[in-house]
Design an enzyme around this catalytic site. Structure first.
Site, mmCIF file in Angstrom:
data_model
loop_
_atom_site.group_PDB
_atom_site.id
_atom_site.type_symbol
_atom_site.label_atom_id
_atom_site.label_comp_id
_atom_site.label_asym_id
_atom_site.label_seq_id
_atom_site.Cartn_x
_atom_site.Cartn_y
_atom_site.Cartn_z
ATOM 1 N N GLU A 30 30.594 17.659 -23.894
ATOM 2 C CA GLU A 30 30.314 16.290 -23.457
ATOM 3 C C GLU A 30 28.813 16.073 -23.275
ATOM 4 O O GLU A 30 28.267 15.042 -23.690
ATOM 5 C CB GLU A 30 31.047 16.031 -22.143
ATOM 6 N N ASP B 145 26.837 13.357 -25.534
ATOM 7 C CA ASP B 145 26.151 12.233 -24.897
ATOM 8 C C ASP B 145 24.765 12.032 -25.499
ATOM 9 O O ASP B 145 24.359 10.905 -25.806
ATOM 10 C CB ASP B 145 26.063 12.498 -23.391
ATOM 11 N N ASP C 167 34.547 10.530 -21.407
ATOM 12 C CA ASP C 167 33.951 11.867 -21.474
ATOM 13 C C ASP C 167 34.492 12.647 -22.669
ATOM 14 O O ASP C 167 33.754 13.412 -23.308
ATOM 15 C CB ASP C 167 34.242 12.646 -20.184
ATOM 16 N N GLU D 203 32.764 11.691 -25.921
ATOM 17 C CA GLU D 203 31.466 12.372 -26.021
ATOM 18 C C GLU D 203 31.656 13.838 -26.385
ATOM 19 O O GLU D 203 30.878 14.390 -27.187
ATOM 20 C CB GLU D 203 30.705 12.231 -24.709
#
EC number: 3.1.26.3
Length: 226
Positions: free
Chosen positions: A41, A45, A114, A117
């Protein structure tokens, strides 16, 4: 994990994994296993932010940094990622611990966002930056075509405050009504009281700030400003 569900997910993502274990890790919440998706994640991101920033830079050559930042924030914020997750039917694929399953974690926006990502991070590690850039841009094609600079890209709390001030109305009040989950994975529920809306408007998020933004966005919708 059901191979039919996983294969459907890969079709919706537009990508088939060579390293199947990366896909499984990306779908694994920390409540289910010590080999969870939080590092993926973190990576995803950063990749998502870069890809969207690069796309906006080339699409809007005359737009200043402030407007581009606000457009990027709109495109990468949690509720946008959760929308993508629902388009992928991602909730059915999540690996959650018993507590999260019982509390409906497969529907929770923060977990869905989440995981998107984490999937970005996993696809990058399974392929290369060019492949994940192409995939992200395909996911975002409609949203990138529809987005434009201007006041609408300001965050919901700012837009709500400016609207109320412009109409000489009191500023909204935000109240935390519930916090659930462990310290590393909390979900906040906020009630936002707005003049002109009879009942408090509810918003949820993985932080107080995100929950307040979600509540403000719902208030804007009720005021028909969204």
């Amino acid at each position: 994990m059901n191979p039919i569900v996983i294969n459907r997910l890969q079709r919706k993502l537009g990508y088939t994994f060579d390293q199947y274990d990366l896909l499984i890790q990306a779908l694994t919440h920390r409540s289910a296993s010590s080999k969870h998706n939080e590092r993926l994640e973190f990576l995803g991101d950063s990749i998502l932010s870069f890809v969207i920033a690069n796309a906006l830079y080339h699409r809007f050559p005359r737009v200043d940094e402030g407007d581009m930042s606000r457009m990027r924030a709109t495109l990468v914020r949690g509720n946008t990622l959760a929308e993508l997750a629902r388009e992928f039917e991602l909730g059915e694929c999540l690996r959650l611990g018993p507590g999260e399953l019982k509390s409906g974690g497969y529907r929770r926006e923060s977990i869905l966002a989440d995981t998107v990502e984490a999937l970005i991070g996993a696809i990058f590690l399974d392929s290369d930056i060019q492949s994940i850039e192409r995939i992200i841009l395909s996911w975002y094609e409609t949203r990138l075509n529809e987005i434009s600079p201007g006041d609408k890209q300001k965050d919901p709390k700012t837009r709500l405050q400016e609207y109320l001030q412009g109409h000489h109305l009191p500023l909204p009040s935000y109240l935390v009504v519930m916090v659930r989950g462990e310290a590393h994975d909390q979900e906040f529920t906020i009630h936002c009281q707005v003049s002109g809306i009879e009942q408090p408007v509810k918003g949820t998020g993985s932080s107080r700030r995100k929950a307040e933004q979600a509540a403000a966005e719902q208030a804007l919708k009720q005021l028909e400003l969204e």
